[in-house]
Design a protein around this motif. Sequence first.
Motif, PDB file in Angstrom:
ATOM      1  N   LEU A 260       6.650  15.104  23.188  1.00 21.76           N
ATOM      2  CA  LEU A 260       7.559  16.197  23.571  1.00 21.76           C
ATOM      3  C   LEU A 260       9.004  16.006  23.085  1.00 21.76           C
ATOM      4  O   LEU A 260       9.566  16.867  22.401  1.00 21.76           O
ATOM      5  N   TYR A 261       9.620  14.881  23.406  1.00 23.13           N
ATOM      6  CA  TYR A 261      11.043  14.715  23.074  1.00 23.13           C
ATOM      7  C   TYR A 261      11.276  14.582  21.574  1.00 23.13           C
ATOM      8  O   TYR A 261      12.290  15.052  21.056  1.00 23.13           O
ATOM      9  N   ASP A 262      10.345  13.955  20.882  1.00 17.90           N
ATOM     10  CA  ASP A 262      10.486  13.825  19.426  1.00 17.90           C
ATOM     11  C   ASP A 262      10.482  15.221  18.790  1.00 17.90           C
ATOM     12  O   ASP A 262      11.262  15.504  17.873  1.00 17.90           O
ATOM     13  N   ILE A 263       9.633  16.089  19.302  1.00 18.14           N
ATOM     14  CA  ILE A 263       9.543  17.449  18.770  1.00 18.14           C
ATOM     15  C   ILE A 263      10.817  18.237  19.068  1.00 18.14           C
ATOM     16  O   ILE A 263      11.345  18.940  18.197  1.00 18.14           O
TER      17      ILE A 263
ATOM     18  N   GLY B 183      22.545  15.090  28.072  1.00 21.59           N
ATOM     19  CA  GLY B 183      22.214  16.451  27.641  1.00 21.59           C
ATOM     20  C   GLY B 183      21.253  16.526  26.475  1.00 21.59           C
ATOM     21  O   GLY B 183      20.767  17.603  26.141  1.00 21.59           O
ATOM     22  N   ARG B 184      20.956  15.395  25.848  1.00 22.17           N
ATOM     23  CA  ARG B 184      19.982  15.396  24.748  1.00 22.17           C
ATOM     24  C   ARG B 184      18.639  14.847  25.260  1.00 22.17           C
ATOM     25  O   ARG B 184      18.604  14.170  26.287  1.00 22.17           O
ATOM     26  N   PRO B 185      17.535  15.096  24.546  1.00 23.83           N
ATOM     27  CA  PRO B 185      16.248  14.544  25.004  1.00 23.83           C
ATOM     28  C   PRO B 185      16.281  13.018  25.029  1.00 23.83           C
ATOM     29  O   PRO B 185      16.932  12.388  24.191  1.00 23.83           O
ATOM     30  N   SER B 186      15.575  12.418  25.971  1.00 21.33           N
ATOM     31  CA  SER B 186      15.514  10.954  26.049  1.00 21.33           C
ATOM     32  C   SER B 186      14.867  10.401  24.785  1.00 21.33           C
ATOM     33  O   SER B 186      14.009  11.043  24.183  1.00 21.33           O
ATOM     34  N   PRO B 187      15.255   9.167  24.384  1.00 19.88           N
ATOM     35  CA  PRO B 187      14.746   8.597  23.133  1.00 19.88           C
ATOM     36  C   PRO B 187      13.347   7.990  23.291  1.00 19.88           C
ATOM     37  O   PRO B 187      13.115   7.210  24.215  1.00 19.88           O
ATOM     38  N   THR B 188      12.463   8.338  22.403  1.00 20.94           N
ATOM     39  CA  THR B 188      11.112   7.759  22.425  1.00 20.94           C
ATOM     40  C   THR B 188      10.881   6.868  21.198  1.00 20.94           C
ATOM     41  O   THR B 188       9.859   6.190  21.110  1.00 20.94           O
ATOM     42  N   PHE B 189      11.813   6.902  20.256  1.00 17.57           N
ATOM     43  CA  PHE B 189      11.839   6.007  19.088  1.00 17.57           C
ATOM     44  C   PHE B 189      13.253   5.425  18.986  1.00 17.57           C
ATOM     45  O   PHE B 189      14.222   6.090  19.396  1.00 17.57           O
TER      46      PHE B 189
ATOM     47  N   TYR C 207      -0.123  30.636  14.006  1.00 14.34           N
ATOM     48  CA  TYR C 207       1.261  31.128  14.122  1.00 14.34           C
ATOM     49  C   TYR C 207       1.894  31.397  12.761  1.00 14.34           C
ATOM     50  O   TYR C 207       1.550  30.755  11.768  1.00 14.34           O
ATOM     51  N   ASN C 208       2.885  32.320  12.774  1.00 17.56           N
ATOM     52  CA  ASN C 208       3.554  32.653  11.508  1.00 17.56           C
ATOM     53  C   ASN C 208       5.040  32.262  11.510  1.00 17.56           C
ATOM     54  O   ASN C 208       5.838  32.886  10.849  1.00 17.56           O
ATOM     55  N   ALA C 209       5.403  31.209  12.284  1.00 16.86           N
ATOM     56  CA  ALA C 209       6.818  30.817  12.382  1.00 16.86           C
ATOM     57  C   ALA C 209       7.273  30.028  11.153  1.00 16.86           C
ATOM     58  O   ALA C 209       6.454  29.580  10.349  1.00 16.86           O
ATOM     59  N   ASP C 210       8.626  29.835  11.022  1.00 19.86           N
ATOM     60  CA  ASP C 210       9.161  29.043   9.905  1.00 19.86           C
ATOM     61  C   ASP C 210       8.807  27.563  10.081  1.00 19.86           C
ATOM     62  O   ASP C 210       8.514  26.867   9.127  1.00 19.86           O
ATOM     63  N   GLU C 211       8.903  27.076  11.314  1.00 18.90           N
ATOM     64  CA  GLU C 211       8.624  25.659  11.591  1.00 18.90           C
ATOM     65  C   GLU C 211       7.603  25.573  12.717  1.00 18.90           C
ATOM     66  O   GLU C 211       7.863  26.054  13.825  1.00 18.90           O
ATOM     67  N   ILE C 212       6.469  24.962  12.428  1.00 14.25           N
ATOM     68  CA  ILE C 212       5.437  24.816  13.464  1.00 14.25           C
ATOM     69  C   ILE C 212       5.240  23.328  13.736  1.00 14.25           C
ATOM     70  O   ILE C 212       4.974  22.551  12.814  1.00 14.25           O
ATOM     71  N   LYS C 213       5.424  22.913  14.975  1.00  7.43           N
ATOM     72  CA  LYS C 213       5.256  21.491  15.324  1.00  7.43           C
ATOM     73  C   LYS C 213       4.061  21.353  16.267  1.00  7.43           C
ATOM     74  O   LYS C 213       3.948  22.091  17.255  1.00  7.43           O
ATOM     75  N   ILE C 214       3.227  20.378  15.936  1.00  4.87           N
ATOM     76  CA  ILE C 214       2.026  20.160  16.753  1.00  4.87           C
ATOM     77  C   ILE C 214       2.331  19.085  17.793  1.00  4.87           C
ATOM     78  O   ILE C 214       2.689  17.958  17.449  1.00  4.87           O
ATOM     79  N   ILE C 215       2.170  19.426  19.057  1.00  5.31           N
ATOM     80  CA  ILE C 215       2.504  18.486  20.137  1.00  5.31           C
ATOM     81  C   ILE C 215       1.303  17.631  20.531  1.00  5.31           C
ATOM     82  O   ILE C 215       1.445  16.635  21.249  1.00  5.31           O
ATOM     83  N   GLY C 216       0.114  17.990  20.047  1.00  6.77           N
ATOM     84  CA  GLY C 216      -1.091  17.235  20.373  1.00  6.77           C
ATOM     85  C   GLY C 216      -2.217  18.185  20.729  1.00  6.77           C
ATOM     86  O   GLY C 216      -2.101  19.394  20.513  1.00  6.77           O
ATOM     87  N   SER C 217      -3.282  17.618  21.284  1.00  5.11           N
ATOM     88  CA  SER C 217      -4.399  18.464  21.690  1.00  5.11           C
ATOM     89  C   SER C 217      -4.140  19.012  23.084  1.00  5.11           C
ATOM     90  O   SER C 217      -3.614  18.294  23.937  1.00  5.11           O
TER      91      SER C 217
END
Length: 349
Positions: free
Chosen positions: A305-308, A150-156, A284-294
């Motif tokens: 994706l999963y790290d984010i 149920g959690r995202p797969s691990p990439t690290f 964007y004006n959100a509290d937390e903004i995560k950049i997924i790439g270009s």
Amino acid sequence: MNTIIRSVDKNNIDLKIIDEAINILRNGGLVAFPTETVYGLGANALDSKAAEKIYNAKGRPSDNPLIVHISDINDLEKIGKNIPQTAYNLAQKFWPGPLTMIVHKSEIIPYTITGGLDTVAVRMPSHLIAKTLISNSGLYIAAPSANTSGRPSPTFAKHVIEDMKDKIDMIIDGGNVEVGIESTIVDLTSDIPIILRPGYITKSQLELILGQVTIDKAILDVNSNEKPKAPGMKYRHYAPKGKLTIVEGNIEDVIKKINDEISKKRQEGFKTGVIATNETFKLYNADEIKIIGSKDNEKEIAKNLYDILRAFDECNVDFIYSESFRNSNLGYAIMNRLLKAAGYSIINI
Ligand code: TXA
Ligand code: MG
């Protein structure tokens, strides 16, 4: 249980550490290791008891079968039977690599591994640590993704540590994986091969080798009442704690809509987040903004994706909005995972 954690450099593999892991696997223990797609949680595939430990550590339903990892093409006919020529054609092109094939299982594979099915999933990974571990052990290694169910797969490795510390014998830290989403699964037991899970290897790449290929109906149309042919695809996977919504349409309209939604939620006192791209994050004006790439680099998007999704869990946002990354290549697999994480909540504008 005290989990042993060891770092290994894939370009200069310390064979003493690999031997330590092999010893654990031979004694029925569990070892998490990096593959090119995501980290796997490995056990000896011929040992039912060891397989049961995997289900316990992950909290995974026992009807959800495991992929068996091999390092030599000759092992395919030991694990499977009535192997079609198409399997060898695919192996020649895509193995080692992020492709899993479903074939009829041979007698040596216990039903604990296949969730009671008469078929088995087989993959030959290309990651140097995975390859060395499998070939030096002389074992077939059953390995689901090394996350709690149920959690995202691990990439690290840190993701594996979050989910599996004190539940398994050993974690091999090989750094960040290359692909970031799980392998493509293709079922070769029907007349026309069926993609059960989209991944890095795309439908058109498979068609070049196989001719006609279909996609499991349950994946093509999530509103159909079809049951997915890969048991794992029926579970709501990859779910972040915050409620994720995908907004799809012309990018200017998407940004405006996401900012409108964020303003409303913030007024109601909620914490908000956005999955944005290099091109849009400043807007964007959100509290937390995560950049997924270009937006033009889908490989980068898949890898992040999963790290984010996990990072959003750590900062306790209540509502997350994401742009859409839909296209016919890798974007298809990315959207499959993102839509699942969103519980199929999507706004089309
Ligand atoms: O990239 C990957 O495939 C990673 C790495 C570690 O190799 N592994 C992975 O395993 O994603 P897991 O267990 O998280 O996902 C395996 C999927 C599940 O959806 C499961 O239901 C499906 O494969 N599967 C396994 N055996 C099957 C079978 N005999 N028939 C249909 N689906 C099967
Ligand atoms: Mg998984």
